[in-house]
Design a protein around this motif. Structure first.
Motif, PDB file in Angstrom:
ATOM      1  N   LEU A  63       0.829  -1.210   0.000  1.00 26.18           N
ATOM      2  CA  LEU A  63       0.000   0.000   0.000  1.00 26.18           C
ATOM      3  C   LEU A  63       0.865   1.262   0.000  1.00 26.18           C
ATOM      4  CD1 LEU A  63      -2.909  -1.055   2.392  1.00 26.18           C
ATOM      5  CD2 LEU A  63      -2.921  -0.959  -0.113  1.00 26.18           C
ATOM      6  N   LEU A  64       1.953   1.242   0.771  1.00 27.28           N
ATOM      7  CA  LEU A  64       2.864   2.395   0.784  1.00 27.28           C
ATOM      8  C   LEU A  64       3.547   2.586  -0.570  1.00 27.28           C
ATOM      9  CD1 LEU A  64       4.540   2.115   4.293  1.00 27.28           C
ATOM     10  CD2 LEU A  64       3.141   4.005   3.452  1.00 27.28           C
ATOM     11  N   LYS A  65       3.944   1.476  -1.211  1.00 23.03           N
ATOM     12  CA  LYS A  65       4.572   1.566  -2.531  1.00 23.03           C
ATOM     13  C   LYS A  65       3.593   2.125  -3.555  1.00 23.03           C
ATOM     14  CE  LYS A  65       7.463  -1.775  -3.843  1.00 23.03           C
ATOM     15  NZ  LYS A  65       7.974  -3.158  -4.065  1.00 23.03           N
ATOM     16  N   ARG A  66       2.340   1.677  -3.493  1.00 20.97           N
ATOM     17  CA  ARG A  66       1.320   2.199  -4.412  1.00 20.97           C
ATOM     18  C   ARG A  66       1.122   3.694  -4.201  1.00 20.97           C
ATOM     19  NH1 ARG A  66      -3.417  -2.376  -3.914  1.00 20.97           N
ATOM     20  NH2 ARG A  66      -2.315  -4.019  -5.044  1.00 20.97           N
ATOM     21  N   LYS A  67       1.046   4.102  -2.944  1.00 17.20           N
ATOM     22  CA  LYS A  67       0.849   5.521  -2.638  1.00 17.20           C
ATOM     23  C   LYS A  67       2.044   6.339  -3.124  1.00 17.20           C
ATOM     24  CE  LYS A  67      -0.029   8.724   1.129  1.00 17.20           C
ATOM     25  NZ  LYS A  67      -0.203   8.909   2.568  1.00 17.20           N
ATOM     26  N   ALA A  68       3.251   5.843  -2.885  1.00 16.26           N
ATOM     27  CA  ALA A  68       4.458   6.551  -3.324  1.00 16.26           C
ATOM     28  C   ALA A  68       4.485   6.647  -4.847  1.00 16.26           C
ATOM     29  CB  ALA A  68       5.711   5.842  -2.818  1.00 16.26           C
ATOM     30  N   HIS A  69       4.079   5.582  -5.538  1.00 17.09           N
ATOM     31  CA  HIS A  69       4.047   5.583  -7.000  1.00 17.09           C
ATOM     32  C   HIS A  69       3.040   6.617  -7.515  1.00 17.09           C
ATOM     33  CE1 HIS A  69       4.652   3.982 -10.996  1.00 17.09           C
ATOM     34  NE2 HIS A  69       3.342   3.896 -11.141  1.00 17.09           N
ATOM     35  N   ARG A  70       1.853   6.668  -6.888  1.00 16.39           N
ATOM     36  CA  ARG A  70       0.844   7.674  -7.294  1.00 16.39           C
ATOM     37  C   ARG A  70       1.378   9.091  -7.085  1.00 16.39           C
ATOM     38  NH1 ARG A  70      -2.691   4.090  -4.628  1.00 16.39           N
ATOM     39  NH2 ARG A  70      -2.723   5.457  -2.815  1.00 16.39           N
ATOM     40  N   GLU A  71       2.020   9.320  -5.954  1.00 19.98           N
ATOM     41  CA  GLU A  71       2.563  10.646  -5.664  1.00 19.98           C
ATOM     42  C   GLU A  71       3.656  11.013  -6.660  1.00 19.98           C
ATOM     43  OE1 GLU A  71       1.404  12.927  -3.470  1.00 19.98           O
ATOM     44  OE2 GLU A  71      -0.199  11.488  -3.089  1.00 19.98           O
ATOM     45  N   LEU A  72       4.497  10.047  -7.001  1.00 16.77           N
ATOM     46  CA  LEU A  72       5.554  10.287  -7.980  1.00 16.77           C
ATOM     47  C   LEU A  72       4.962  10.615  -9.343  1.00 16.77           C
ATOM     48  CD1 LEU A  72       8.558  10.374  -8.590  1.00 16.77           C
ATOM     49  CD2 LEU A  72       8.478   7.898  -8.982  1.00 16.77           C
ATOM     50  N   GLU A  73       3.916   9.899  -9.736  1.00 20.06           N
ATOM     51  CA  GLU A  73       3.253  10.187 -11.009  1.00 20.06           C
ATOM     52  C   GLU A  73       2.688  11.602 -11.022  1.00 20.06           C
ATOM     53  OE1 GLU A  73       0.418   7.005 -11.429  1.00 20.06           O
ATOM     54  OE2 GLU A  73       1.784   5.857 -12.714  1.00 20.06           O
ATOM     55  N   LYS A  74       2.080  12.025  -9.903  1.00 19.38           N
ATOM     56  CA  LYS A  74       1.545  13.389  -9.802  1.00 19.38           C
ATOM     57  C   LYS A  74       2.664  14.410  -9.951  1.00 19.38           C
ATOM     58  CE  LYS A  74      -2.283  12.367  -6.670  1.00 19.38           C
ATOM     59  NZ  LYS A  74      -2.789  12.581  -5.303  1.00 19.38           N
ATOM     60  N   LEU A  75       3.797  14.161  -9.290  1.00 21.38           N
ATOM     61  CA  LEU A  75       4.934  15.081  -9.382  1.00 21.38           C
ATOM     62  C   LEU A  75       5.487  15.143 -10.801  1.00 21.38           C
ATOM     63  CD1 LEU A  75       6.839  14.269  -6.076  1.00 21.38           C
ATOM     64  CD2 LEU A  75       5.677  16.405  -6.646  1.00 21.38           C
ATOM     65  N   GLU A  76       5.568  13.985 -11.460  1.00 24.51           N
ATOM     66  CA  GLU A  76       6.055  13.958 -12.844  1.00 24.51           C
ATOM     67  C   GLU A  76       5.113  14.717 -13.772  1.00 24.51           C
ATOM     68  OE1 GLU A  76       6.461   9.746 -13.469  1.00 24.51           O
ATOM     69  OE2 GLU A  76       8.538   9.732 -12.751  1.00 24.51           O
ATOM     70  N   GLU A  77       3.813  14.533 -13.592  1.00 22.77           N
ATOM     71  CA  GLU A  77       2.836  15.262 -14.401  1.00 22.77           C
ATOM     72  C   GLU A  77       2.951  16.759 -14.168  1.00 22.77           C
ATOM     73  OE1 GLU A  77      -1.062  13.690 -13.549  1.00 22.77           O
ATOM     74  OE2 GLU A  77      -0.505  11.685 -14.248  1.00 22.77           O
ATOM     75  N   ARG A  78       3.105  17.148 -12.914  1.00 21.96           N
ATOM     76  CA  ARG A  78       3.239  18.574 -12.577  1.00 21.96           C
ATOM     77  C   ARG A  78       4.522  19.153 -13.180  1.00 21.96           C
ATOM     78  NH1 ARG A  78       1.294  23.260 -12.264  1.00 21.96           N
ATOM     79  NH2 ARG A  78       2.013  24.553 -10.570  1.00 21.96           N
ATOM     80  N   ALA A  79       5.622  18.409 -13.097  1.00 21.44           N
ATOM     81  CA  ALA A  79       6.890  18.876 -13.669  1.00 21.44           C
ATOM     82  C   ALA A  79       6.773  19.014 -15.184  1.00 21.44           C
ATOM     83  CB  ALA A  79       8.023  17.913 -13.313  1.00 21.44           C
ATOM     84  N   LEU A  80       6.110  18.069 -15.829  1.00 21.89           N
ATOM     85  CA  LEU A  80       5.913  18.156 -17.279  1.00 21.89           C
ATOM     86  C   LEU A  80       5.073  19.366 -17.630  1.00 21.89           C
ATOM     87  CD1 LEU A  80       6.221  16.978 -20.111  1.00 21.89           C
ATOM     88  CD2 LEU A  80       4.223  15.532 -19.643  1.00 21.89           C
ATOM     89  N   GLN A  81       4.006  19.593 -16.864  1.00 24.86           N
ATOM     90  CA  GLN A  81       3.149  20.755 -17.134  1.00 24.86           C
ATOM     91  C   GLN A  81       3.916  22.057 -16.923  1.00 24.86           C
ATOM     92  OE1 GLN A  81      -0.028  20.646 -18.478  1.00 24.86           O
ATOM     93  NE2 GLN A  81       0.462  22.799 -18.769  1.00 24.86           N
ATOM     94  N   LEU A  82       4.726  22.131 -15.886  1.00 24.41           N
ATOM     95  CA  LEU A  82       5.533  23.330 -15.649  1.00 24.41           C
ATOM     96  C   LEU A  82       6.533  23.546 -16.787  1.00 24.41           C
ATOM     97  CD1 LEU A  82       6.215  23.036 -11.823  1.00 24.41           C
ATOM     98  CD2 LEU A  82       4.835  24.791 -12.964  1.00 24.41           C
ATOM     99  N   SER A  83       7.108  22.475 -17.286  1.00 24.00           N
ATOM    100  CA  SER A  83       8.038  22.563 -18.406  1.00 24.00           C
ATOM    101  C   SER A  83       7.329  23.084 -19.654  1.00 24.00           C
ATOM    102  CB  SER A  83       8.652  21.189 -18.673  1.00 24.00           C
ATOM    103  OG  SER A  83       9.472  21.231 -19.806  1.00 24.00           O
ATOM    104  N   ILE A  84       6.148  22.567 -19.916  1.00 23.74           N
ATOM    105  CA  ILE A  84       5.352  23.027 -21.064  1.00 23.74           C
ATOM    106  C   ILE A  84       4.986  24.492 -20.890  1.00 23.74           C
ATOM    107  CG2 ILE A  84       3.103  22.781 -22.204  1.00 23.74           C
ATOM    108  CD1 ILE A  84       3.359  19.724 -21.618  1.00 23.74           C
TER     109      ILE A  84
END
Length: 102
Positions: free
Chosen positions: A68-89
């Motif tokens: 459950l912790l790994k899943r949560k960490a993966h979701r949070e990482l995906e959110k951060l990656e999406e946010r970083a991509l959007q900021l880059s765009i």
């Protein structure tokens, strides 16, 4: 963690164990307390008081927490990656708009 290994003696659910590790005393103590708590909880709900059943139940509980912790960490990482991509765009669009307006 240091590279020098030390041997620790401890009890889990009243059973003596030894562990050779390079972890510090505080980490080993935390690990022992964590496993002991899980085993005591499992022993309390194990109908026949079987140490083996309690150990498997404890392992399943720890595995559940880990997954459950790994899943949560993966979701949070995906959110951060999406946010970083959007900021880059957004930054790239901002540069392009600046060049077009000048």
């Amino acid at each position: 963690m240091t590279s020098e290994k030390k041997t620790y003696s401890f009890l889990i659910a009243g059973v003596p164990y030894k562990l050779k590790t390079s972890h510090d005393d505080a980490t080993v103590q935390e690990l022992v307390e964590f496993v002991n708590d899980k085993m005591n909880q499992a022993m309390a709900v194990t109908k026949n008081g079987s140490f083996q059943n309690a150990a498997v139940l404890s392992a399943m509980n720890v595995a559940e927490e880990l997954i459950l912790l790994k899943r949560k960490a993966h979701r949070e990482l995906e959110k951060l990656e999406e946010r970083a991509l959007q900021l880059s765009i957004d930054l790239e669009n901002s540069k392009n708009n600046k060049v077009l307006n000048n």
